[in-house]
Enzyme design. Structure first.
Site, PDB file in Angstrom:
ATOM      1  N   GLU A  68      24.929  32.795  45.122  1.00 52.34           N
ATOM      2  CA  GLU A  68      24.084  31.887  44.356  1.00 52.34           C
ATOM      3  C   GLU A  68      24.706  31.588  42.991  1.00 52.34           C
ATOM      4  OE1 GLU A  68      23.131  34.611  45.820  1.00 52.34           O
ATOM      5  OE2 GLU A  68      21.420  34.249  47.142  1.00 52.34           O
ATOM      6  N   PRO A 270      35.332  43.752  53.115  1.00 56.37           N
ATOM      7  CA  PRO A 270      33.902  44.009  53.333  1.00 56.37           C
ATOM      8  C   PRO A 270      33.036  43.263  52.322  1.00 56.37           C
ATOM      9  CG  PRO A 270      35.157  46.043  53.451  1.00 56.37           C
ATOM     10  CD  PRO A 270      36.080  44.993  52.913  1.00 56.37           C
ATOM     11  N   GLY A 312      35.507  39.250  43.413  1.00 53.17           N
ATOM     12  CA  GLY A 312      36.014  38.054  42.770  1.00 53.17           C
ATOM     13  C   GLY A 312      37.440  37.685  43.114  1.00 53.17           C
ATOM     14  N   GLU A 313      37.998  38.287  44.184  1.00 53.76           N
ATOM     15  CA  GLU A 313      39.377  37.975  44.551  1.00 53.76           C
ATOM     16  C   GLU A 313      39.491  37.389  45.956  1.00 53.76           C
ATOM     17  OE1 GLU A 313      42.639  40.261  42.144  1.00 53.76           O
ATOM     18  OE2 GLU A 313      41.693  41.650  43.561  1.00 53.76           O
TER      19      GLU A 313
END
Length: 437
Positions: A68, A270, A312-313
């Site tokens: 979101e 994951p 974030g990768e």
């Protein structure tokens, strides 16, 4: 008009929340022990601010988690470009990190207050938002009622209702109407979602498309990408991303079936990185050599699994392959967002349980950029076929990029729907400095 029973239910919810509010510290302490709360910022969950309120008009955005947050980032940037301040609340530590990486000082970030009247009231008393914008399907009764009682407009953007959530609300039509009638506007992802919101009592409702299509491709570290590509060399690779319990084992089964023929490297990411210790243990028990991103392990030729255990990768992991299986779809239900692999040049595979992204998958499948697999055996065959068939893989990749382009436009439609609420704030933001001077 809402029934008396619905009003009584909301009143009971309010008093129960107030009663258990003093005990919330133990709930938050357990979450903090699991890494799901930031202990240093726990007071924010009680509505206590940890940053000064910006002067002038303020929009409160709420985005529950990472997906979101990413979806509303372009919308937040557009509102900030118009000179309006933003306080963004999220509910997880991972989404807080994503917000910091993608928005930095452009917004004030706070953790969302508990849906209890003392916390919500304290939050609203301090921040005094002129407008509340909620992402996707975050329906918190106390927050919605409190905003309504203060006559603060509430807009739900990128709105969606899963099959399960819609079925639950349909069983309580009066309660649904009592809540959804507080929304000034719902901007839904699809016609199906729009009709569901109307059924539950929301008016007006418009359709924008999915804001996630209008986001930028996920970022990456160019240096790390170059190093990993050099280490992988000519090896073939595929990725299983956003995986849930059981899907890592499925990926390992696929790897063992295909490795001897291709020297395959399997990338597993994951959905919840805190599971990665257990995932690694299980993979090693199957005789597989694991390299982890957090340890900066090199991808030597004998490494079987590259375990993406960072937040974030995704942009890095997806740029290391051209074939991606999207999880929460083979054994778990709901599916995960397939747009990121599509926009980064991956042929997409998925299990059949993709109810939360039904329209997106239908578009990708219609254009030939995504294929659904029934089980682990079919997944192995799909990975093997795509890795060995350059023409088919390239065709799916091109179709995915084209599909993403076709689906864009949700940001423009959302801004248009928000203009009656945003334009007065733009005027207010321009006038206030003059008045102060």
């Amino acid at each position: 008009m809402s029934s008396l029973r619905a009003r009584l239910a909301l009143s009971s919810y309010r008093w129960i929340g107030t009663a258990i509010y003093p005990l919330a510290w133990s709930y938050l302490a357990i979450r903090a022990a699991k890494g799901k709360e930031d202990p240093a910022r726990r007071r924010e969950r009680y509505g206590h601010a940890s940053a000064p309120r910006p002067q002038g008009p303020l929009v409160w955005f709420h985005a529950a988690s990472v997906g979101e947050t990413v979806a509303v980032t372009p919308l937040i940037k557009e509102i900030r470009r118009r000179g309006i301040s933003v306080v963004l609340t999220t509910g997880t530590t991972t989404s807080a990190r994503v917000a910091a990486e993608r928005l930095g000082s452009a917004v004030v970030h706070q953790y969302v207050p508990l849906d209890c009247k003392p916390a919500v009231s304290r939050f609203l008393d301090y921040w005094e938002p002129d407008l509340a914008i909620i992402a996707e399907s975050e329906i918190w009764p106390m927050t919605i009622v409190e905003l309504g009682s203060r006559h603060i407009p509430q807009v739900l953007v990128n709105g969606r209702l899963s099959d399960r959530t819609f079925a639950r609300w349909k069983k309580r039509p009066s309660l649904a109407e009592a809540l959804f009638e507080n929304l000034a506007l719902v901007i839904a992802q699809s016609e199906v979602d729009a009709e569901r919101f109307r059924t539950l009592g929301a008016l007006p409702v418009m359709v924008s498309g999915n804001l996630k299509v209008d986001t930028d491709a996920p970022p990456h570290d160019p240096k790390a990408l170059k190093e990993y590509r050099q280490q992988i060399g000519a090896r073939k690779s595929w990725a299983a991303i956003s995986t849930f319990d059981g899907e890592e084992d499925a990926a390992a089964t696929v790897h063992r079936a295909l490795k001897d023929r291709s020297g395959l490297l399997t990338i597993i990411v994951p959905r919840h990185p805190e599971r990665c210790d257990a995932v690694e243990t299980a993979l090693i028990a199957r005789g597989l050599k694991v390299a982890r991103r957090t340890r900066n392990d090199p991808l030597t030729p004998d490494v079987d699994i590259f375990l993406g255990d960072t937040i974030g990768e995704m942009g890095l992991y997806l740029r290391l392959t051209e074939v991606a299986f999207v999880g929460r779809s083979l054994f778990a239900e709901g599916g995960q967002n397939p747009l990121e692999p599509a926009m980064l040049g991956c042929a997409v595979l998925s299990g059949g349980n993709v109810q939360n992204f039904r329209e997106t998958y239908q578009m990708l499948a219609k254009n030939g950029s995504a294929k659904i697999v029934r089980d682990v055996e079919m997944l192995a065959k799909g990975v093997n076929y795509l890795l060995g068939n350059d023409d088919m893989r390239r065709s799916m990749i091109d179709a995915g990029l084209e599909s993403v382009q076709q689906m864009r436009g949700a940001l423009t439609a959302t801004i248009k729907g928000l203009e009656p609420y945003i334009n007065p704030l733009v005027v207010k933001a321009r006038l206030e400095p003059r008045m102060e001077g």
